[in-house]
Design a protein around this motif. Structure first.
Motif, short mmCIF file in Angstrom:
data_model
loop_
_atom_site.label_atom_id
_atom_site.label_comp_id
_atom_site.label_asym_id
_atom_site.label_seq_id
_atom_site.Cartn_x
_atom_site.Cartn_y
_atom_site.Cartn_z
N ALA A 54 0.93 -0.83 0.19
CA ALA A 54 0.05 0.15 -0.49
C ALA A 54 0.58 1.54 -0.02
N VAL A 55 1.68 1.21 0.52
CA VAL A 55 2.25 2.26 0.95
C VAL A 55 3.23 2.55 -0.41
N ALA A 56 4.12 1.57 -1.70
CA ALA A 56 4.10 1.86 -2.40
C ALA A 56 3.70 2.49 -3.89
N THR A 57 2.43 2.13 -3.71
CA THR A 57 0.87 2.11 -4.28
C THR A 57 0.80 3.82 -4.39
N TYR A 58 0.65 3.85 -3.28
CA TYR A 58 0.50 5.48 -2.90
C TYR A 58 1.73 6.53 -3.47
N LEU A 59 2.84 5.92 -3.18
CA LEU A 59 3.98 6.29 -3.71
C LEU A 59 3.53 7.03 -5.45
N LYS A 60 3.31 5.76 -6.03
CA LYS A 60 3.48 5.54 -7.68
C LYS A 60 2.01 6.25 -7.72
N ALA B 191 -4.99 5.81 7.77
CA ALA B 191 -5.80 5.68 9.53
C ALA B 191 -4.85 6.39 10.26
N ILE B 192 -5.05 6.65 11.24
CA ILE B 192 -3.93 6.34 12.28
C ILE B 192 -3.42 5.38 12.98
N SER B 193 -2.62 5.26 13.54
CA SER B 193 -1.49 4.42 13.60
C SER B 193 -1.94 4.48 15.28
N PRO B 194 -2.28 3.67 16.04
CA PRO B 194 -2.59 1.78 15.69
C PRO B 194 -3.56 1.41 14.96
N LEU B 195 -4.74 2.49 14.49
CA LEU B 195 -5.85 1.52 13.75
C LEU B 195 -5.43 1.92 12.33
N ALA B 196 -4.13 1.19 12.01
CA ALA B 196 -4.43 1.39 10.39
C ALA B 196 -3.21 -0.12 10.33
N PHE B 197 -2.88 0.17 8.78
CA PHE B 197 -2.01 -0.79 8.50
C PHE B 197 -2.97 -2.51 8.86
N GLY B 198 -2.50 -3.77 8.20
CA GLY B 198 -3.04 -4.61 8.95
C GLY B 198 -4.02 -5.16 7.39
N THR B 199 -5.39 -4.78 7.55
CA THR B 199 -6.55 -5.06 6.60
C THR B 199 -6.72 -3.87 6.63
N ALA B 200 -6.30 -2.68 7.00
CA ALA B 200 -6.50 -0.84 6.88
C ALA B 200 -5.86 -0.83 6.09
N GLN B 201 -5.98 0.45 6.03
CA GLN B 201 -5.38 1.67 5.01
C GLN B 201 -4.01 1.91 5.95
N PRO B 202 -3.15 2.79 5.03
CA PRO B 202 -1.84 3.10 5.78
C PRO B 202 -1.94 3.63 7.05
N GLY B 203 -1.08 3.85 7.96
CA GLY B 203 -0.95 4.94 9.28
C GLY B 203 -0.96 6.38 8.12
N ILE B 204 -1.40 7.25 8.46
CA ILE B 204 -0.80 8.76 8.35
C ILE B 204 0.87 9.48 8.80
N GLN B 205 1.29 8.37 10.22
CA GLN B 205 2.66 8.84 9.64
C GLN B 205 3.14 8.44 9.58
N THR B 206 3.33 6.50 8.86
CA THR B 206 4.34 6.35 8.12
C THR B 206 4.20 7.43 6.68
N ILE B 207 2.47 7.38 6.15
CA ILE B 207 2.97 8.01 4.57
C ILE B 207 3.21 8.93 4.68
N TRP B 208 3.28 10.35 6.02
CA TRP B 208 3.79 11.51 5.80
C TRP B 208 5.31 11.59 5.67
N HIS B 209 6.28 10.37 6.14
CA HIS B 209 8.07 10.24 5.88
C HIS B 209 8.23 9.67 3.89
N ALA B 210 7.07 8.89 4.41
CA ALA B 210 7.25 8.46 2.89
C ALA B 210 7.06 9.18 1.58
N LEU B 211 5.90 10.77 1.69
CA LEU B 211 5.72 11.64 1.05
C LEU B 211 5.69 12.77 1.39
N PRO B 212 7.28 13.09 1.28
CA PRO B 212 7.56 14.50 3.05
C PRO B 212 6.78 15.09 1.87
#
Length: 595
Positions: free
Chosen positions: A211-217, A229-250
C-alpha cells in the motif's frame, strides 16, 4: 510532486477492517474535535458495515452517531461509503428508499458520498448519485478495482467514462483487497488524469504489504486524494498509517497536517485498543497475506473463511476452498470480491468443496444468476446458468426498477408497532427489518449495562464485540441476564454476520408454518432431513401434513451469511417439523421428518 489531500478512515474503514467495526461512538467523541483540527480533507465516518453493526451488535443508533460526530466535527468534511442500490445493506432496495436515505444522510451531516456497486454496474449507482447531486453533496464515483483476465485498462476507463456521464465530482479507485500494484496504480491514475483531467482518489488496504508503495506511485501520477488512518488503528487489513505516509511522501503531504494532534490521537487509540478492544484484534488482520494476490481474496474475507471452516470442523479444507474461489468467480462472470459478492462467492466455494461442485447452491447465487444483483462484468458459465435458470433468461433491466416503493409501508408498519420516534427510524426499518425491531425494542426498554457493585469480583467478557464488565459476588450473576442472546456465536467473532441477500423482487405470500415444533427424536430416522451445516433457520416453507416432491424446498437455513434452501430428498408427506424459525442448529441436527 504536487500536494495530495488526505482522507482519514479511522472512524470507519480502519476499525471495520481491524476490529470488525466495533469502535463505539462513546470512544470516538473524546478525540473527534482534535481530529477536526488536524487538517484532513475529509473524514470517512459512516456507511459500509457501521450502520448494520451499530443496531445489530452495539445497540447504538447510527443516525445518532452521525449527528454527534457532526456536532464535534465542524470544519472537516464528513463522508460515507454507500453501496449504490444496496445502500448500507446486502440486497437491492427500492428507489424511494435509496433517495430518502441519501437525503437524510446529507441532512444529518454527510458532505461527501462515495458510491460504488459490487459489480461495477453503473446502473445500480445512478439513483444514489443523482440524489446526492440534487441535495448539493460532493460525489465520489467508484470503480471497484480487482484483477482477472477481463480487468484491463480499457475496462476501467470505460467505467470512468460511464461515471463521468453522471456528473460525479471525483473518481475513486477502490482497491478493497490490496491488489493494486504500484505500477498499475501509476498507469491507471495517469490515464484518468490525462484523458479526463478529473480529480482522482486512491483507496487501498495494506493487506498485501504494497500500500505505501502504491500510494507513492499514485501520487507521482497525479492522484489528488489518498486514504489513510491513524496508527495503531492502521495497516494490516486497514489503510496505511498517516504517520508513515508523511515520511514516505514528505513533499506531497507537506506541513498542512498538525502532527502533534495526530500523535495525541495515536496515544489515545493505543490505550483504547489495549484496554477495551484487544480481544477483537486478531493476528490474521495484522499479518501481510500473500494469499490475497494469488486468490484475489480480501483480508476480511480470508479471516472470515477461516472462522466459517472452523465452525464446520473443516479447516483442513482451507487450501481447497482458496483454490475454488477463483473458479467460482470465473463461473459467475468475474465479480469483484467486495460486499456482497465476496460473501456470495466465498460461501459457494465452501459449499462446492464440502458437498460437490454446485450440489448445493445458495439462494444468493441463484438470484445473482437471475440478474437481481445487476450485470456481471463477464458472461456467466452457460452450464451453471442452465442448472439454475433452466430455459428462463436473466433479467436485463436495472434491478431496482422491479421493486415496489417501500417507504410508506415501512412507516405504517412501524407506527402500528409503536416504535416510530423519528423519520430516520423508517429507513432503519426498511433496510434491516428484523434487526431494527430488536434494536427498537432495546431502545424502548432503555436497557443499559448494569453497574457492578464495587465489592464484587469483576471480569470482562466480549460478545460479538460488545464489552461487558461482569461482577461475581457470592452466586449473584444477575448482570449476565443483560448479555445479548447470540445463538451459536463465539465470544469474539472476527467479523459481524451479514444479513442474507434475498432476491430483490416483491415478497411472496407468507408460507404456512407450524405453531410449535415437534420434539426432536433421540435418534433421527432414515426419513429425517438433517442440517448439512451449522446455521439458523430463517424460514420454514412447509407445514406438517403437506405433500412434497423431490427437490422441493423444505426450509431456508442461513449459514455462512448466505441463505441455503434445504430440499426434500424424495417425494413424501411432512410428518414432523423439529425446528422453528430463529432456531440455531448444528450439523446433523434433525430438521424435518418425511413420511
Amino acid at each position: 510532486m504536487a500536494m495530495v489531500e488526505i482522507i482519514d478512515t479511522t472512524f470507519r474503514d480502519a476499525h471495520q477492517s481491524l476490529i470488525a467495526t466495533r469502535l463505539r461512538t462513546e470512544d470516538m467523541l473524546p478525540i473527534a474535535e482534535k481530529m477536526d483540527k488536524i487538517g484532513f480533507y475529509s473524514m470517512e465516518v459512516w456507511g459500509g458495515a457501521t450502520f448494520d453493526v451499530c443496531i445489530r451488535y452495539l445497540k447504538e443508533d447510527p443516525w445518532e452517531r452521525l449527528r454527534l460526530l457532526r456536532e464535534h466535527i465542524r470544519k472537516t468534511k464528513l463522508q460515507m461509503l454507500l453501496r449504490g442500490q444496496n445502500v448500507v445493506g446486502y440486497r437491492h432496495y427500492p428507489d424511494d428508499v435509496v433517495e430518502k436515505f441519501v437525503e437524510l444522510a446529507h441532512k444529518n451531516g454527510i458532505d461527501i458520498f462515495r458510491i460504488f456497486d459490487a459489480l461495477n454496474d453503473v446502473r445500480n449507482m445512478e439513483v444514489a448519485i443523482r440524489k446526492a447531486k440534487d441535495v448539493g453533496a460532493e460525489v465520489q464515483g467508484v470503480i471497484a478495482y480487482t484483477t482477472g483476465k477481463i480487468f484491463t485498462l480499457e475496462y476501467y476507463m470505460k467505467k470512468v467514462e460511464e461515471l463521468l456521464q453522471l456528473d460525479v465530482d471525483v473518481i475513486t479507485i477502490k482497491d478493497m483487497a490490496g491488489l493494486l500494484t504500484p505500477k498499475k496504480a501509476y498507469e491507471l491514475v495517469r490515464e484518468i488524469k490525462e484523458t479526463y483531467g478529473v480529480p482522482v482518489n486512491v483507496h487501498t488496504h495494506s493487506t498485501t504489504g504494497m500500500a505505501v508503495a502504491t500510494y507513492l506511485k499514485a501520487v507521482e501520477a497525479g492522484a489528488d486524494y489518498i486514504d489513510t488512518a491513524i496508527s495503531p488503528l492502521a495497516f494490516g487489513t486497514a489503510q496505511p498509517g498517516i504517520q508513515t505516509i508523511w515520511h514516505a511522501l514528505p513533499k506531497a503531504v507537506g506541513s498542512h497536517l498538525d502532527r502533534e494532534l495526530i500523535h495525541e490521537v495515536s496515544r489515545y487509540l493505543k490505550k483504547l485498543l489495549e484496554e477495551k478492544y484487544w480481544g477483537l484484534l486478531h493476528k490474521e488482520a495484522l499479518m501481510v497475506n500473500p494469499y490475497v494476490l494469488k486468490y484475489q481474496v480480501p483480508g476480511g474475507m480470508y479471516s472470515n473463511l477461516i472462522a466459517q471452516l472452523k465452525e464446520m470442523n473443516a479447516l483442513d479444507k482451507l487450501d481447497e476452498v482458496l483454490n475454488e474461489i477463483p473458479r467460482v468467480r470465473e463461473d459467475l462472470g468475474w465479480p469483484p470480491l467486495v460486499t456482497p459478492t465476496s460473501q456470495i462467492v466465498g460461501t459457494q466455494a465452501v459449499l462446492n468443496v464440502l458437498f460437490g461442485r454446485y450440489e448445493r447452491i445458495t439462494n444468493e447465487v441463484k438470484n445473482y444468476i437471475k440478474g437481481f444483483y445487476g450485470r456481471p462484468p463477464a458472461e456467466i458459465n452457460p452450464e451453471l446458468k442452465k442448472l439454475v435458470l433452466g430455459d428462463e433468461e436473466p433479467i436485463t433491466v436495472r434491478p431496482g426498477e422491479l421493486l415496489e416503493p417501500r417507504l410508506g409501508k415501512c412507516r405504517k408498519e412501524l407506527e402500528e408497532l409503536g416504535y416510530l420516534q423519528k423519520e430516520e427510524d423508517v429507513l432503519t426499518y426498511c433496510l434491516f427489518p428484523q434487526v431494527a425491531l430488536e434494536f427498537f425494542r432495546v431502545r424502548a426498554e432503555g436497557i443499559r449495562k448494569p453497574e457492578i457493585p464495587k465489592t464484587a469480583q469483576k471480569f470482562r467478557v466480549y460478545v460479538d464485540g460488545v464489552e461487558f464488565e461482569v461482577g461475581v459476588e457470592g452466586v449473584d450473576l444477575s448482570a449476565l441476564r443483560y448479555l445479548p442472546q447470540i445463538a451459536g456465536a463465539g465470544a469474539t467473532a472476527p467479523v459481524p454476520s451479514a444479513p442474507s441477500a434475498p432476491a430483490p423482487v416483491p415478497a411472496p405470500a407468507p408460507t404456512p408454518v407450524p405453531s410449535a415444533p415437534s420434539p426432536a427424536p433421540a435418534q433421527a430416522s432414515p426419513n429425517t432431513v438433517t442440517a448439512p451445516m451449522p446455521g439458523k433457520v430463517v424460514r420454514i416453507l412447509v407445514s406438517e401434513g403437506q405433500e412434497v416432491k423431490t427437490g422441493q424446498g423444505l426450509l431456508v437455513l442461513e449459514a455462512m451469511k448466505m441463505e441455503n434452501e434445504i430440499p426434500a430428498p424424495k417425494d413424501g408427506v411432512v410428518k414432523k417439523i423439529y425446528v422453528k424459525e430463529g432456531d440455531a442448529v448444528n450439523t446433523g441436527d434433525p430438521l424435518i421428518e418425511l413420511g
